[in-house]
Each structure stands twice: as C-alpha cells, then as structure tokens.
Design a protein around this motif. Sequence first.
Motif, PDB file in Angstrom:
ATOM      1  N   GLU A 412       0.815  -1.218   0.000  1.00 40.77           N
ATOM      2  CA  GLU A 412       0.000   0.000   0.000  1.00 40.77           C
ATOM      3  C   GLU A 412       0.849   1.269   0.000  1.00 40.77           C
ATOM      4  O   GLU A 412       0.352   2.345  -0.339  1.00 40.77           O
ATOM      5  N   ASN A 413       2.129   1.158   0.362  1.00 37.68           N
ATOM      6  CA  ASN A 413       3.028   2.308   0.301  1.00 37.68           C
ATOM      7  C   ASN A 413       3.930   2.267  -0.930  1.00 37.68           C
ATOM      8  O   ASN A 413       4.841   3.075  -1.056  1.00 37.68           O
ATOM      9  N   GLN A 414       3.665   1.326  -1.847  1.00 41.46           N
ATOM     10  CA  GLN A 414       4.604   1.094  -2.942  1.00 41.46           C
ATOM     11  C   GLN A 414       4.114   1.527  -4.311  1.00 41.46           C
ATOM     12  O   GLN A 414       4.924   1.677  -5.221  1.00 41.46           O
ATOM     13  N   VAL A 415       2.829   1.707  -4.502  1.00 40.96           N
ATOM     14  CA  VAL A 415       2.353   2.080  -5.839  1.00 40.96           C
ATOM     15  C   VAL A 415       1.168   3.038  -5.727  1.00 40.96           C
ATOM     16  O   VAL A 415       0.259   2.832  -4.922  1.00 40.96           O
ATOM     17  N   PHE A 416       1.216   4.108  -6.553  1.00 36.57           N
ATOM     18  CA  PHE A 416       0.212   5.163  -6.493  1.00 36.57           C
ATOM     19  C   PHE A 416      -0.102   5.666  -7.901  1.00 36.57           C
ATOM     20  O   PHE A 416       0.744   5.626  -8.798  1.00 36.57           O
ATOM     21  N   SER A 417      -1.310   6.183  -8.056  1.00 40.04           N
ATOM     22  CA  SER A 417      -1.631   7.002  -9.220  1.00 40.04           C
ATOM     23  C   SER A 417      -1.200   8.423  -8.890  1.00 40.04           C
ATOM     24  O   SER A 417      -1.650   8.990  -7.894  1.00 40.04           O
ATOM     25  N   LEU A 418      -0.327   8.979  -9.710  1.00 34.45           N
ATOM     26  CA  LEU A 418       0.180  10.331  -9.478  1.00 34.45           C
ATOM     27  C   LEU A 418      -0.450  11.278 -10.484  1.00 34.45           C
ATOM     28  O   LEU A 418      -0.309  11.091 -11.700  1.00 34.45           O
ATOM     29  N   ASP A 478       6.136   7.582   6.073  1.00 37.00           N
ATOM     30  CA  ASP A 478       5.786   7.125   4.725  1.00 37.00           C
ATOM     31  C   ASP A 478       5.752   8.292   3.747  1.00 37.00           C
ATOM     32  O   ASP A 478       6.111   8.143   2.574  1.00 37.00           O
ATOM     33  N   ILE A 479       5.326   9.459   4.227  1.00 40.12           N
ATOM     34  CA  ILE A 479       5.284  10.643   3.364  1.00 40.12           C
ATOM     35  C   ILE A 479       6.690  11.003   2.911  1.00 40.12           C
ATOM     36  O   ILE A 479       6.948  11.213   1.722  1.00 40.12           O
ATOM     37  N   MET A 480       7.622  11.069   3.841  1.00 42.75           N
ATOM     38  CA  MET A 480       8.990  11.458   3.503  1.00 42.75           C
ATOM     39  C   MET A 480       9.632  10.455   2.557  1.00 42.75           C
ATOM     40  O   MET A 480      10.315  10.825   1.601  1.00 42.75           O
TER      41      MET A 480
END
Length: 741
Positions: A412-418, A478-480
């Motif tokens: 869940e911290n590894q892939v995002f729609s940017l 996680d943000i950093m």
Amino acid sequence: MKKKLILILILASFFLSGCENKSVTFSQYRLAEEPEIKKTLGMLSDAILSGDAKGFINCFSSDCPFFHKINQYMSSLKLNDINFNDFSMDIENLTPLGDGIEASVKIKWDATVKDSKKCGSLVRKIYLSRDNDIWKIKDYNFHIYSNPTVVVGRSSLLLSNGEQMANALESQLLLDTQHLQNTGDIILLGTAYDNASILEMEINNLTYIRVTEDYPGRGLGIVQVIPNVEQYRHVIIIQGSTLQDAKDSIGFMTDYLIAEKYMEPGVYIIKDKKIRKAELLELTSLTSFDYNKATETLERAKGIIEYNIKLICDEIALEKDNIISLMKNTSDEHRKDYKETFSYNSCQSSQKPHPISMGLICSYLINKDLCTKAFQLPPKGNADILNSAAMNGEGLNVSSMTALLRLAGLGENQVFSLRKGDGSIVFANIGEGYALDFDSIVFPGVFQHCHLEEAEHMENEGYYIDFKKNLTNMDSEDIMDSINKLHNAFNPEKDILKSKMTRGKFSSDENLHHISLPYNIHDIYVMLQANAPYYQTGNAFNSLKEARESLKEAMGQLLWIKLRKHVISLASKYPGSQYDYSLYSAGLINVKHPEAYAEAARESAPVKKKSSEIGSASKEADDKIRGILSLLSTIKERNKEEDSLLHPDICLETKCGKVIDKALLAYGLYANLFNKAEEAWIAIGDGSSYLVIKDDYGYKYVDCKYNSLSRLPDSTIYLCFNEKYAYNGRLGIGSKPEFLN
C-alpha cells in the motif's frame, strides 16, 4: 650523455602527447563504440521525426523483446494522430555488459497530439550489440534480471536445486503445474521430459533445440535464452541430458546470473564450468524426440491442474453464499455523488474528492477481469512486476494499472496514481523510485528522471497525499519516503515536493479511513496442491496452456469474490468512504441506490448526442423506438455472468456490452428522446434485461437480448429501477412496480 638526455626528453614529450590525445578521446567518447551507437540512436530519432517505419524498425534486432509491439509503434503514432516536432536521444552513460553495451539515454520530445502540444523528457535504458557490424537495439526497455521466477517439474529430482537457485536469486520457486505467469522473465529447469512447461514449448517449436537423454550428451549443459514467447521478455531454459549435468548447470548458472545479471538471446553450452555461445553445427541433433514420454508428463501435469481447478471452484461456491446478505447491510443513504462516481468521464477528473477518485481505484480491485490478469504477472512484488505490467498495459488506465499492481502484491506504500500537471502516471515507491508509463507516446516502459512540472496528488485505494492542500491520511515517515523516491523517479523543475515539508507538516485527514488489503495473488497461489489424491489424465483440456488458462480464470474469480466481500463489508462500516463509492464506481447492480446509474445514463453527453441523431431522423414515437433497437443491434454482446454495469459511454465507444449494459443505454436514449424518464424502467431478469415503457395500450418491453419489442412480462425480473425508484427482490428493497403485478 647530453644526446641521451635529449632523446629521453623527446620520448617523454611524445609519450605525454600521446597520453594527452588519449585523454581528449576519452572525454569525448566514454567507449570506443560510442560514435557508432550515437549513429544508431540518431537514425532512430530521424525515423521517428520523419515517420519512416522501415528506417525505425531497421534500428532493432529481430530478437529484441516485444519486437511485435515495436513493429506496430509507428503505425500507432498515425492512428493516434501523434506528430513529433522534435525528438532527440542523448547518451548519458555507457556500460559494457556481456556481448553488448547498456546505454542510459535521455529522450526529449516535443509533439502535437490531436491538436494539443505535449513535451517532456525521460531517461530510459537500452541494450545494444553488434549485428553484422552494425550496432542494433536488442532491448528497448532494458533492465537486468530482477528475481526471475524459477520453475521445476512437479516430480523432478531437481526440486532442491531449484530451491537453492530461487533463494540465491531472491525469487519465487513454482512447480510446472502451478505457474500462471506469462510476462517478464522466467527460468525453467529440467532434464529431458521432466518439466511440462519446457515440453509444451518444445512440442510447439518455441525452443531453439529439443533436449533428449542423448542430446546434448553427457558432460554438457544447455542454456536457451528465448525472447518473444507469449508476453515474456526472456524465457531462460537450463537443462542437461542427465540429472547430474542438469544439477551442475543449475549451480553454475546460479552464480553466473548473480554476477552477470543479463544474457543475450541465443543458445549457450556449459562445459567444464565455462559457458560459451553454441556453434551452429552444435544445434543439430540426430537423436529423436520421444513424444510418448513428453505426452505422459504433460497429461499428468494437466491432471494436477484439473484437480486444483476443482478445489478452487469448491472454494468459490463457499465464498459466494453471503454476498447478497452483505449488500443488505450497506448504507441506505442516497448520496448525490454516487452518480458522479459511476460517470465514466468525471472519474478521470483531477478535481474529484479523494473518496471518489480513490473509490475508482478500489473498484478495479473488485473487477474480475483485472483480478484474473494479475496472475499473468511475476508472483514476486518487485521491480520486474513494473516492467511486465508496462509492456502489457493495453486497455488499462492509470487507476486500473495501480489496482493491478496492488493485486499482484505491491504494498500500500509502494504504488500510487500520481496526478501531475499534464495528466496522470503510475509512481512506484520501490527501489530508487520509478515512473511507469504504459501509454507513453515514446513507447511504454519504466523510467526515471521523467519531466515533472507539478505534482498535484497521489493516491491508491487506501492512502493519498494532496500536495496542493497539504493534506494526507499517511504517516509522516511514509510521506517522507514517498517524496524522496518521487524526486528520484521524476525530474521536477524545482524542489516543489520537499519544500512542502519544510514549510510545515501535512495536515492529517482522520475522516478518510484506511484498511489494509487482505488478499492478493499470493493468498490464492498458496491454495494450490502439488499432487492429486487420485490420478487424473487431464482429458478435459487439449493443451497445458488451455488448462492453465482455466486455472487462472478460477483463481482470478476466487480473488475477485474474496476482495468483493471485503470491500462490501468496509462500505457497510464506513458510509461515504472510498469503499462505499467503489461499489457504484464498479457499477454493481445489487446496491441500495441503482437510481444513480439511471441518472448518469440520461446525463451522458454521448447518449444525448445519439438520442439527437435518432430524433432528427425519426419523428414518430414508433420510429424512435425502432431507432433505439437499431442502435442496440450494433452493440456486440459480451456473454459474461457479471452483476455489474458498464457506463453507456463505454458501450457506445467500444460497441460492446452485456445485456444489462444495453438496457441501461436504452434507458438513457429513451429518457432523452421522450423526456419521460419517470415512465421508463430498467428491468433485469435471469434470462434477459429490458427497457420497460408505457403507452396507451399498457407496458412494452424492449428486450435487449434479442433487440425486439414484446408485450409479455418476464417472471424472472428481480431488479428494476429508474431515477426516482428502485425495486430489488433479492435485497428486499422497495415494492414491485405496477408492470410486475
């Protein structure tokens, strides 16, 4: 003495002069081959600028992975109305690797795409080697081997050797009856006739050679590196005629792949702990391939797969039971933006609230086709998944690609729609950070140092960071980490991301809940059995590939059902969350408020346009109904047993849909043609789906399965709705409308 001193000075001067010349040469060219490589890249750039398809493909070796996609690239530019005004490829670094050279190339472009201007830059890695004294591209989306899946035969005596190789390469070991992957890189291990995956390739002439008990013979190992099989980049087959030769070859290749990390396509011979490319004469075998032994191994493998399909189907039957009862517990509140959640175009907008846009990603997690597609990817959550997904992203958008990678095992911290200034892209927060652009106008791939003017927000089904509003539901650590990786994956014009942290911490959004995804493909893989309690011949399937496809469909369906139950439970617990919105984004028909779908169908711009076309050609009511029927007949029917609706825009765009999709489209057309939306209903039964309308003589049924009119009611109708009212006999919602009594 003086003469000797002068001679020494002259020689020293000459030597230093030579060194100086070499130094200048080195500063200009990192490797002696650089001018020739520059020439190849220049030819490629010129071909793209001029639209020269033949010149473009001549820059590639025929054994370049995904050669068929590369061959179609130039025609896709014309098809999508893409014209390059400028295109350049500049070498940033060259590294000798094997028989060729790895080049880091910065690509810059300025293009016109359907009358809008697009420009950008990125760095991609390319592998080149000599081909008849010309440097050609052998891998346009190059990356070293990254934990490739290792596959051994179910009853092979090489199992422990396969385990050792998989552990050393930090990869996954699967049996030939278990692996469903058909993308990325894969290693197949075997002796003659003991690995069904190898045998199927040999029988279908997909290997360079066929290994037997006599060929290549005692004391030798054979390695085949084969590109362009299915959607794989490379299939690496390591074999020996004898068990000991196979074991020795596997041990040698384990160390070799750790050290070298890449091999060019071709056949290699291992002898006396040394490897070399095979000579042409060595690839000719006078020994015969034993089809009986091959068939016996394949039949046993199909039997095990057939048994596993039965196990998975039994599990599906158990899981299916209480989905309707779970839906009964969802919120009764009718939110106005359910309609927007379902709407095809509005969900692509960057302006939507995060619960809606995150709900779109979540809806793809409960899409059966996507759950099935996830099993095509390597079963290891690492960078190889990105490359596999990038080269097989046809038909996907950024939201569905993000969901696909989550289904395949990325965290869940590894892939995002940017969301960035000029569109969206997938950001992978793994390794050094990567940008995955599977719809790139400069050919799909996994990149770094992509041009980025502005980052607006990034999100998946559980987490988001809004860079404009300084708002997030993620932890500060996680943000950093994500922001640091963003700077590696992209090349922002200014330090727009880290500056957010120095100006102040992100505000925490405590209203948006996050629940970890409990299932992915690995949770289904572990259910597979290595053996059957009884012997099955596998006669239900004509080939191992067909058996695997059936197993993949069953496993995809089980993953889909498990995730659907999970998301429905969360939607019940958290009304107004991304989980709640995902039910409507997915178009599930058994929801509390299907009225949202009817309203979205009536308000659809493409539906209004089609209604206007029908209305301008038909003045009488009966003619307008015939116009609707005529349009429905152009929609190719998809025979799928899914309880979800496609948006009418997609139906019209693809000219494809299920019977229930055609019924929703028919409602939208009728509502716009007659302005009597309250007098029409979408009705769904077990046998067909209908647009129900009323005239002076009673009710008429537009049968969307047969594209015909009927006065006879359908006793199997269990769901009917319009924009004002809904009845669902299975959920116990509403009372039967007049036409059902």
